[in-house]
Design a protein around this motif. Structure first.
Motif, PDB file in Angstrom:
ATOM      1  N   ARG A  79       0.737  -0.968  -0.024  1.00 53.83           N
ATOM      2  CA  ARG A  79       0.273   0.459   0.074  1.00 53.83           C
ATOM      3  C   ARG A  79       0.894   1.423  -0.349  1.00 53.83           C
ATOM      4  O   ARG A  79       0.127   2.369  -0.521  1.00 53.83           O
ATOM      5  N   LEU A  82       1.714   3.018  -3.566  1.00 57.57           N
ATOM      6  CA  LEU A  82       0.397   3.220  -4.273  1.00 57.57           C
ATOM      7  C   LEU A  82       0.646   4.865  -4.067  1.00 57.57           C
ATOM      8  O   LEU A  82       0.665   5.699  -2.957  1.00 57.57           O
ATOM      9  N   GLU A 101      -4.114   5.433  -7.475  1.00 58.58           N
ATOM     10  CA  GLU A 101      -4.687   3.034  -7.156  1.00 58.58           C
ATOM     11  C   GLU A 101      -4.630   3.426  -6.137  1.00 58.58           C
ATOM     12  O   GLU A 101      -5.028   2.386  -5.727  1.00 58.58           O
ATOM     13  N   ALA A 153      -7.449   0.656  -4.642  1.00 59.29           N
ATOM     14  CA  ALA A 153      -7.531  -1.429  -4.303  1.00 59.29           C
ATOM     15  C   ALA A 153      -7.868  -1.146  -2.676  1.00 59.29           C
ATOM     16  O   ALA A 153      -8.672  -1.845  -2.519  1.00 59.29           O
ATOM     17  N   THR A 172     -11.433   6.054 -12.498  1.00 58.24           N
ATOM     18  CA  THR A 172      -9.818   6.094 -12.621  1.00 58.24           C
ATOM     19  C   THR A 172     -10.209   5.367 -14.003  1.00 58.24           C
ATOM     20  O   THR A 172     -10.939   5.667 -14.266  1.00 58.24           O
ATOM     21  N   THR A 186      -5.101   2.869 -15.127  1.00 54.19           N
ATOM     22  CA  THR A 186      -5.277   2.956 -13.419  1.00 54.19           C
ATOM     23  C   THR A 186      -4.992   1.683 -13.365  1.00 54.19           C
ATOM     24  O   THR A 186      -4.707   1.105 -11.861  1.00 54.19           O
ATOM     25  N   ARG A 220      -2.449  -0.803 -13.659  1.00 51.00           N
ATOM     26  CA  ARG A 220      -0.886  -1.084 -12.959  1.00 51.00           C
ATOM     27  C   ARG A 220      -1.252  -0.657 -11.547  1.00 51.00           C
ATOM     28  O   ARG A 220      -0.284  -1.211 -10.592  1.00 51.00           O
ATOM     29  N   THR A 221      -2.032  -0.586 -10.283  1.00 53.18           N
ATOM     30  CA  THR A 221      -3.316  -0.789  -9.351  1.00 53.18           C
ATOM     31  C   THR A 221      -2.400  -2.466  -9.396  1.00 53.18           C
ATOM     32  O   THR A 221      -2.208  -2.878  -8.034  1.00 53.18           O
ATOM     33  N   ARG A 280       0.853  -3.480  -8.888  1.00 50.87           N
ATOM     34  CA  ARG A 280       1.698  -2.317  -8.174  1.00 50.87           C
ATOM     35  C   ARG A 280       1.336  -3.131  -6.605  1.00 50.87           C
ATOM     36  O   ARG A 280       1.920  -3.657  -5.733  1.00 50.87           O
TER      37      ARG A 280
END
Length: 292
Positions: free
Chosen positions: A19, A22, A26, A30, A55, A59, A62-63, A66
């Protein structure tokens, strides 16, 4: 799962671990994913999640990365495993009905999107060196046995037909238990097994792989990620297919493409053999239709 906590504990663990990395957008995605019930999450597309969080689909993707996943499909797949283990197939079907509704045009859109997701995920798992090795193994075989375990009969039969049209001598079986044992009596060390297995490890599957190793046959396993991790050092090559936790598209889609890759790879490397096989097939068809 039954009304207690329908969210994913695995996803929460990934969230707590990552976390701090981020961005604000993001983090919003999440937190939304972590709160979402698994039986809802597995049906959500990146576009839908983006709309819900204000978003973009980029995104969302990508999250997922991540958070330690290869992308949104893997995030949904890993999160959905607990549901597959704890909820009956009939309950999962009821969840699917609730999630998709009965608008067939909308359902078709979801199914095509999931099919593309399955193929993209399977392609991402493809290792070119392993594929080339598997093709070489098939080329060197006396006979290639295509075996479909459990529900994988169609994939095995498709593979056997495709390889035979490339000039490879094949046999196909979807038998189990004593019947499969009787068929495997004819196996020789120079033979190769292409085994399709879509689900989790079973006692019969373990036994067959061990017996094939004792005979000395090389085994190409076409399976999911969980079996790949367990059998990487027990077979000659593993080609991985990715399914969808929503079950709106079949694991078979990727498996059929892998079978076609094996057959076409053999044909490209042995073009005269493949051409001769096609000519023989055409002649046999003409004879069967009385056109000779």
């Amino acid at each position: 799962m039954n009304g207690i906590d329908r969210s994913s504990s695995i996803l929460r663990e990934h969230f707590e671990e990552h976390r701090t990395k981020l961005s604000r957008s993001e983090l919003a995605v999440a937190e939304h994913l972590v709160k979402m019930p698994i039986d809802v999450l597995i049906f959500r597309s990146a576009e839908e999640i983006a709309a819900e969080t204000g978003t973009s689909d980029a995104t969302v993707i990508r999250t997922a990365k991540r958070l330690g996943f290869s992308g949104l499909p893997e995030l949904k797949r890993v999160s959905g495993r607990v549901m597959a283990r704890t909820i009956s197939t009939s309950e999962r079907l009821e969840q699917r009905f609730r999630a998709t509704g009965d608008d067939l045009e909308k359902v078709a859109t979801q199914m095509f999107a999931t099919a593309r997701e399955v193929l993209t995920s399977t392609e991402e798992q493809m290792d070119g060196a392993v594929l080339a090795s598997a093709i070489s193994i098939v080329e060197e075989a006396d006979t290639v046995w295509c075996i479909g375990m459990g529900t994988a009969e169609v994939e095995a039969r498709h593979c056997a037909i495709a390889l035979s049209r490339a000039g490879v001598r094949t046999r196909c079986s979807s038998a189990s238990g004593f019947t499969l044992a009787n068929e495997l009596i004819d196996l020789r060390p120079a033979d190769v097994i292409v085994m399709f297995h879509a689900v989790r490890e079973t006692a019969e599957f373990k036994l067959i792989v061990r017996q094939l190793g004792d005979i000395g046959c090389k085994v190409i396993l076409v399976c999911g990620v969980q079996l790949r991790a367990k059998y990487a050092d027990k077979v000659s090559a593993i080609l991985t297919c990715i399914g969808s936790p929503s079950k709106l598209a079949s694991w078979s889609i990727g498996a059929i493409v892998i079978a076609d890759l094996l057959a076409y790879g053999v044909a490209v490397r042995n073009q005269q053999q493949a051409t001769d096989a096609k000519k023989r097939l055409a002649d046999l068809r003409d004879q069967a239709l009385g056109n000779d």
